[in-house]
Design a protein around this motif. Structure first.
Motif, short mmCIF file in Angstrom:
data_model
loop_
_atom_site.label_atom_id
_atom_site.label_comp_id
_atom_site.label_asym_id
_atom_site.label_seq_id
_atom_site.Cartn_x
_atom_site.Cartn_y
_atom_site.Cartn_z
N TRP A 74 0.62 -0.98 0.21
CA TRP A 74 0.40 -0.12 -0.19
C TRP A 74 0.95 1.33 -0.11
O TRP A 74 1.80 1.23 1.08
N LEU A 75 0.84 2.16 -0.58
CA LEU A 75 1.21 3.74 -0.82
C LEU A 75 1.11 4.25 -1.35
O LEU A 75 -0.93 4.17 -1.71
N SER A 76 0.75 5.88 -1.04
CA SER A 76 0.71 6.71 -0.97
C SER A 76 0.51 7.64 -2.74
O SER A 76 1.36 7.16 -2.61
N VAL A 77 -0.69 7.82 -3.88
CA VAL A 77 -0.12 8.88 -5.08
C VAL A 77 -0.42 9.78 -4.83
O VAL A 77 -1.97 9.95 -4.35
N ARG A 78 -0.19 10.82 -5.15
CA ARG A 78 -1.15 12.35 -5.27
C ARG A 78 -0.22 12.83 -7.05
O ARG A 78 0.00 12.43 -7.76
N LYS A 79 -1.78 13.13 -8.01
CA LYS A 79 -2.17 13.35 -8.76
C LYS A 79 -2.95 14.55 -8.71
O LYS A 79 -3.91 13.97 -8.65
N ARG A 80 -2.27 15.45 -9.39
CA ARG A 80 -3.17 16.66 -9.52
C ARG A 80 -3.64 17.64 -8.35
O ARG A 80 -4.77 17.42 -8.00
N GLY A 81 -2.86 17.29 -7.24
CA GLY A 81 -3.06 17.12 -5.14
C GLY A 81 -4.02 16.56 -4.93
O GLY A 81 -4.17 16.18 -2.80
N ALA A 82 -4.43 15.42 -5.63
CA ALA A 82 -5.74 14.92 -4.54
C ALA A 82 -4.71 13.58 -4.33
O ALA A 82 -4.03 12.50 -5.15
N SER A 103 -4.20 9.63 -2.72
CA SER A 103 -5.27 8.33 -3.05
C SER A 103 -4.22 7.04 -2.72
O SER A 103 -3.21 7.05 -2.95
N ASP A 104 -4.29 6.28 -1.48
CA ASP A 104 -4.22 5.71 -1.40
C ASP A 104 -3.99 4.59 -2.11
O ASP A 104 -4.83 3.61 -3.45
N ARG A 105 -3.94 4.03 -2.81
CA ARG A 105 -3.55 2.30 -3.81
C ARG A 105 -2.30 1.05 -3.91
O ARG A 105 -1.62 1.32 -3.30
N TYR A 106 -3.21 0.26 -4.33
CA TYR A 106 -1.82 -1.50 -3.41
C TYR A 106 -1.43 -0.93 -4.86
O TYR A 106 -2.05 -1.07 -6.24
N THR A 107 -0.19 -1.01 -4.75
CA THR A 107 0.97 -0.72 -5.53
C THR A 107 1.77 -1.40 -6.04
O THR A 107 2.66 -2.49 -5.22
N ALA A 108 2.01 -2.50 -6.88
CA ALA A 108 2.77 -2.91 -7.74
C ALA A 108 4.24 -2.88 -8.41
O ALA A 108 3.16 -2.19 -9.63
N LEU A 109 5.16 -2.43 -8.51
CA LEU A 109 6.29 -2.80 -9.45
C LEU A 109 6.42 -3.36 -9.91
O LEU A 109 6.99 -4.79 -9.53
N TYR A 159 -3.91 0.00 -8.01
CA TYR A 159 -4.93 -0.82 -8.04
C TYR A 159 -5.71 -0.17 -6.37
O TYR A 159 -5.02 0.05 -5.94
N THR A 160 -6.82 -0.39 -6.67
CA THR A 160 -7.82 0.38 -5.76
C THR A 160 -7.35 -0.44 -4.03
O THR A 160 -7.61 0.09 -3.27
N GLU A 161 -7.68 -1.80 -4.08
CA GLU A 161 -7.96 -2.50 -3.50
C GLU A 161 -6.81 -3.40 -4.12
O GLU A 161 -6.48 -3.60 -5.11
N TYR A 162 -6.38 -3.89 -2.61
CA TYR A 162 -5.54 -5.14 -2.43
C TYR A 162 -5.91 -6.43 -3.61
O TYR A 162 -5.71 -7.58 -3.69
N SER A 163 -7.77 -6.93 -3.12
CA SER A 163 -8.01 -8.19 -3.60
C SER A 163 -8.42 -8.05 -5.13
O SER A 163 -8.07 -8.70 -6.13
N GLY A 164 -8.04 -6.96 -5.83
CA GLY A 164 -7.80 -6.24 -6.78
C GLY A 164 -6.47 -6.98 -7.71
O GLY A 164 -6.97 -7.89 -8.65
N PHE A 165 -6.05 -6.48 -6.93
CA PHE A 165 -3.88 -6.92 -7.52
C PHE A 165 -4.00 -8.85 -7.17
O PHE A 165 -3.56 -9.21 -8.23
N THR A 166 -4.33 -9.56 -5.98
CA THR A 166 -4.21 -10.76 -5.71
C THR A 166 -5.49 -11.37 -6.80
O THR A 166 -4.85 -12.63 -7.44
N SER A 167 -6.05 -10.59 -7.26
CA SER A 167 -7.32 -11.75 -8.42
C SER A 167 -7.23 -11.68 -9.63
O SER A 167 -7.57 -11.98 -10.82
#
Length: 144
Positions: free
Chosen positions: A31-39, A41-47, A55-63
């Motif tokens: 989980w990381l926070s991402v800022r785009k245009r000032g907003a 958002s917490d995103r599950y992030t995969a490099l 990803y919006t949710e961890y489950s999106g990444f795993t599925s």
């Protein structure tokens, strides 16, 4: 006699979207926070070696769901490491305009910053925007 019920032939499994984008497993994910245009958002992030999947949710990444956003390193025109605020700024060419994504690493700085920079560096070195765009088109054509 009663009519025979036919079973549908088994479907071949379709690859998960993130597997289709990159044949390798992610280098790191969390989980990381991402800022785009000032907003922010917490995103599950995969490099991955060639992109960052958000990803919006961890489950999106795993599925294997489609990520909310994908940052292709071939579209990154600049990568700025900002250790004083524990962020990595990725400036991305999106249809001819620059968009900045600030990846807020915080305490994860030591595990993520160099990995993001190392993945983004070879993708962006020495190529013009037109060369990156043509490469993107060539990649799309080979996947169809």
């Amino acid at each position: 006699s009663s009519p025979r019920r036919l079973r549908a032939p088994p479907r071949a499994p379709t690859p998960a979207p993130r597997e289709a984008m990159s044949a390798t497993a992610p280098i790191i994910h969390a989980w990381l926070s991402v800022r785009k245009r000032g907003a922010v958002s917490d995103r599950y992030t995969a490099l991955y070696r060639d992109h960052l999947a958000l990803y919006t949710e961890y489950s999106g990444f795993t599925s294997g769901e489609e990520p909310r956003s994908v940052i292709l390193f071939s579209d990154v025109t600049r990568c700025e490491l900002r250790p004083d605020v524990a962020e990595v700024a990725l400036i991305v060419d999106v249809e001819g305009r620059s968009v900045e994504f600030d990846i807020i690493l915080g305490e994860k700085w030591s595990r993520w910053a160099d990995k993001i920079d190392a993945a983004a560096r070879p993708q962006r070195s020495g190529r013009t925007r037109d060369e990156r765009r043509q490469e993107r088109l060539d990649t799309v054509e080979t996947h169809e």
